[in-house]
Design an enzyme around this catalytic site. Structure first.
Site, PDB file in Angstrom:
ATOM      1  N   ALA A 108      17.893  -9.513   5.732  1.00  0.00           N
ATOM      2  CA  ALA A 108      17.341  -8.284   5.045  1.00  0.00           C
ATOM      3  C   ALA A 108      18.444  -7.246   5.207  1.00  0.00           C
ATOM      4  CB  ALA A 108      16.134  -7.938   5.263  1.00  0.00           C
ATOM      5  N   GLY A 159      16.261 -12.976   7.290  1.00  0.00           N
ATOM      6  CA  GLY A 159      15.681 -12.944   5.812  1.00  0.00           C
ATOM      7  C   GLY A 159      16.297 -14.150   5.210  1.00  0.00           C
ATOM      8  N   GLU A 169      14.920 -17.294   6.328  1.00  0.00           N
ATOM      9  CA  GLU A 169      13.874 -17.296   5.755  1.00  0.00           C
ATOM     10  C   GLU A 169      13.610 -17.578   4.283  1.00  0.00           C
ATOM     11  OE1 GLU A 169      12.947 -13.304   7.518  1.00  0.00           O
ATOM     12  OE2 GLU A 169      11.257 -14.496   8.506  1.00  0.00           O
ATOM     13  N   GLU A 181      16.101 -11.104  14.534  1.00  0.00           N
ATOM     14  CA  GLU A 181      15.292  -9.814  14.496  1.00  0.00           C
ATOM     15  C   GLU A 181      14.932  -8.962  15.650  1.00  0.00           C
ATOM     16  OE1 GLU A 181      14.804 -12.746  12.690  1.00  0.00           O
ATOM     17  OE2 GLU A 181      14.149 -12.145  10.699  1.00  0.00           O
TER      18      GLU A 181
HETATM   19  N1  CO8 Z   1      22.371  -5.874   6.272  1.00  0.00           N
HETATM   20  C1  CO8 Z   1      23.190  -5.253   5.734  1.00  0.00           C
HETATM   21  N2  CO8 Z   1      24.539  -5.439   5.763  1.00  0.00           N
HETATM   22  C2  CO8 Z   1      25.048  -6.226   6.500  1.00  0.00           C
HETATM   23  C3  CO8 Z   1      24.061  -7.083   7.131  1.00  0.00           C
HETATM   24  C4  CO8 Z   1      22.741  -7.022   6.841  1.00  0.00           C
HETATM   25  N3  CO8 Z   1      21.726  -7.906   7.275  1.00  0.00           N
HETATM   26  N4  CO8 Z   1      24.797  -8.014   7.385  1.00  0.00           N
HETATM   27  C5  CO8 Z   1      26.177  -7.828   7.475  1.00  0.00           C
HETATM   28  N5  CO8 Z   1      26.192  -6.635   6.779  1.00  0.00           N
HETATM   29  C6  CO8 Z   1      27.364  -6.012   6.288  1.00  0.00           C
HETATM   30  C7  CO8 Z   1      28.118  -5.233   7.447  1.00  0.00           C
HETATM   31  O1  CO8 Z   1      27.449  -3.988   7.750  1.00  0.00           O
HETATM   32  C8  CO8 Z   1      29.541  -5.009   6.888  1.00  0.00           C
HETATM   33  O2  CO8 Z   1      29.518  -4.283   6.068  1.00  0.00           O
HETATM   34  P1  CO8 Z   1      30.937  -3.108   6.207  1.00  0.00           P
HETATM   35  O3  CO8 Z   1      31.891  -3.943   5.868  1.00  0.00           O
HETATM   36  O4  CO8 Z   1      30.318  -2.083   5.069  1.00  0.00           O
HETATM   37  O5  CO8 Z   1      30.795  -2.510   7.759  1.00  0.00           O
HETATM   38  C9  CO8 Z   1      29.795  -6.368   6.181  1.00  0.00           C
HETATM   39  O6  CO8 Z   1      28.287  -6.907   5.726  1.00  0.00           O
HETATM   40  C10 CO8 Z   1      30.363  -7.476   6.977  1.00  0.00           C
HETATM   41  O7  CO8 Z   1      29.659  -7.861   8.318  1.00  0.00           O
HETATM   42  P2  CO8 Z   1      30.646  -7.602   9.852  1.00  0.00           P
HETATM   43  O8  CO8 Z   1      31.590  -6.811   9.665  1.00  0.00           O
HETATM   44  O9  CO8 Z   1      29.512  -7.191  10.690  1.00  0.00           O
HETATM   45  O10 CO8 Z   1      31.085  -9.237   9.775  1.00  0.00           O
HETATM   46  P3  CO8 Z   1      31.056 -10.054  11.083  1.00  0.00           P
HETATM   47  O11 CO8 Z   1      31.916 -11.277  10.677  1.00  0.00           O
HETATM   48  O12 CO8 Z   1      31.892  -9.322  12.257  1.00  0.00           O
HETATM   49  O13 CO8 Z   1      29.737 -10.487  11.607  1.00  0.00           O
HETATM   50  C11 CO8 Z   1      27.413 -11.170  11.453  1.00  0.00           C
HETATM   51  C12 CO8 Z   1      28.879 -11.266  10.899  1.00  0.00           C
HETATM   52  C13 CO8 Z   1      27.355 -11.809  12.863  1.00  0.00           C
HETATM   53  C14 CO8 Z   1      26.733 -11.912  10.333  1.00  0.00           C
HETATM   54  C15 CO8 Z   1      26.993  -9.730  11.450  1.00  0.00           C
HETATM   55  O14 CO8 Z   1      27.355  -9.085  10.088  1.00  0.00           O
HETATM   56  C16 CO8 Z   1      25.526  -9.379  11.762  1.00  0.00           C
HETATM   57  O15 CO8 Z   1      25.079  -9.574  12.789  1.00  0.00           O
HETATM   58  N6  CO8 Z   1      24.816  -9.179  10.670  1.00  0.00           N
HETATM   59  C17 CO8 Z   1      23.352  -8.924  10.912  1.00  0.00           C
HETATM   60  C18 CO8 Z   1      22.523  -9.996  11.101  1.00  0.00           C
HETATM   61  C19 CO8 Z   1      20.959  -9.638  11.067  1.00  0.00           C
HETATM   62  O16 CO8 Z   1      20.542  -9.191  12.326  1.00  0.00           O
HETATM   63  N7  CO8 Z   1      20.312 -10.158  10.201  1.00  0.00           N
HETATM   64  C20 CO8 Z   1      18.852  -9.972  10.473  1.00  0.00           C
HETATM   65  C21 CO8 Z   1      18.362  -8.813   9.537  1.00  0.00           C
HETATM   66  S1  CO8 Z   1      16.653  -8.380   9.789  1.00  0.00           S
HETATM   67  C22 CO8 Z   1      16.124  -9.514   8.765  1.00  0.00           C
HETATM   68  O17 CO8 Z   1      16.344 -10.312   8.229  1.00  0.00           O
HETATM   69  C23 CO8 Z   1      14.396  -9.251   8.635  1.00  0.00           C
HETATM   70  C24 CO8 Z   1      14.091  -9.960   7.590  1.00  0.00           C
HETATM   71  C25 CO8 Z   1      12.407  -9.891   7.334  1.00  0.00           C
HETATM   72  C26 CO8 Z   1      12.407  -8.240   6.695  1.00  0.00           C
HETATM   73  C27 CO8 Z   1      11.199  -7.918   6.451  1.00  0.00           C
HETATM   74  C28 CO8 Z   1      11.030  -6.400   5.333  1.00  0.00           C
HETATM   75  C29 CO8 Z   1      10.816  -5.355   6.261  1.00  0.00           C
END
Ligand code: CO8
Length: 261
Positions: free
Chosen positions: A68, A113, A116, A136
């Site tokens: 998400a 998400g 999911e 999460e």
């Molecule tokens: N949300 C928003 N932006 C994201 C997300 C995300 N989930 N994942 C990556 N991005 C963005 C980064 O911020 C970055 O943007 P910018 O260039 O503007 O800084 C761009 O995508 C590229 O990402 P990275 O530079 O971080 O790329 P890396 O190769 O270094 O890392 C990863 C890749 C490991 C995937 C890393 O981006 C990461 O850890 N992302 C987050 C993963 C995460 O924690 N996902 C779970 C989110 S919580 C969730 O999904 C809950 C679902 C239920 C929600 C219910 C509603 C309330």
């Protein structure tokens, strides 16, 4: 073909492909994107009676969806969190209940998400570079789009607990070993493999396919008796024109020409 801002639709020979289309944010699932997914599903199912199946995949070569949209979270608070979680659960549930096969073609990160959403699909095909996880708890959250419920169905309670509690990311090979994905293929073969599965299913009787999806889902629905659902579905199929055609085709040693009636 319908136009959207956060997803992209392609259609080819009865197969619709929905691309999650926010590659700069690794296709993170914003509320707007989830609304568009809902709209696209309704559009495809209502307007398109010749649809054989749907593929969900990520735009670009880095991610299916990295979760998400985290950047949206600080504004939500308790009520906003409940509302957003409910939106995703309902929309993903509609994909799970679709009467045609829905395949997640996972071409990179499927996290939070993103995983999911993939778990709500009927089948999951992964490319070799796919990575899976439920991170999460690292963010101070439980999953909100049903990972605590669906993950254990695929991998069992012990492995689900491990993945949810440790937030460990796993590769495609491990995901296949655990039963989370059906197959692992080379990235360049991913969409073709997903399409070929839908083409195989498209040769079967559409009513039977719809009923099988319903009955398998019914096993996991506490409000339904899946065994009774199957008995009734069997009866409905037995009374269908497609059954007559399927049996005639078998006896005459030819391919069946099903009409979905
Ligand atoms: N949300 C928003 N932006 C994201 C997300 C995300 N989930 N994942 C990556 N991005 C963005 C980064 O911020 C970055 O943007 P910018 O260039 O503007 O800084 C761009 O995508 C590229 O990402 P990275 O530079 O971080 O790329 P890396 O190769 O270094 O890392 C990863 C890749 C490991 C995937 C890393 O981006 C990461 O850890 N992302 C987050 C993963 C995460 O924690 N996902 C779970 C989110 S919580 C969730 O999904 C809950 C679902 C239920 C929600 C219910 C509603 C309330």
């Amino acid at each position: 073909m319908q136009e959207y801002k956060n997803i992209r639709l392609e259609r080819e020979e009865g197969i619709a492909t929905i691309f999650l289309n926010r590659p700069k944010a690794l296709n993170a699932l914003s509320p707007e994107l989830i609304d568009e997914l809902d709209n696209a599903l309704a559009y495809l199912l209502n307007l398109d009676k010749t649809l054989h199946g749907i593929i969900l995949t990520g735009e670009g070569d880095r991610a299916f969806a990295a979760g998400a949209d985290i950047k949206n979270f600080p504004h939500l608070a308790k009520e906003g969190g409940v509302e957003l979680a409910r939106q995703g659960v309902e929309v993903f549930g509609r994909f799970e209940k679709a009467p045609v096969p829905v395949i997640a073609a996972i071409n990179g990160f499927a996290l939070g998400g993103g995983l999911e959403l993939a778990m709500a699909c009927h089948l999951r095909i992964a490319s070799e570079n796919a990575r899976f996880g439920q991170p999460e708890a690292k963010l101070g959250l439980t999953p909100g789009y049903s990972a605590t419920q669906r993950l254990a169905r695929y991998v069992g309670k012990a492995q689900a607990m491990y993945l949810l509690l440790t937030c460990e990311m796993i590769d495609a090979e491990k995901a296949q070993q655990l039963g989370l994905v059906n197959e692992v293929v080379k990235q360049e073969e991913l969409l073709d493999r997903a399409k070929s599965i839908i083409q195989t299913v498209s040769k079967m009787a559409p009513l039977a396919i719809k009923e099988i999806i319903h009955c398998v889902n019914a096993y996991y629905d506490p409000e339904l008796d899946g065994f009774e659902e199957e008995i009734q579905a069997f009866g409905r199929c037995m009374g269908s024109e497609d059954l007559q055609e399927g049996v005639s085709a078998f006896v005459e040693k030819r391919s069946a020409n099903f009409k979905g009636q």
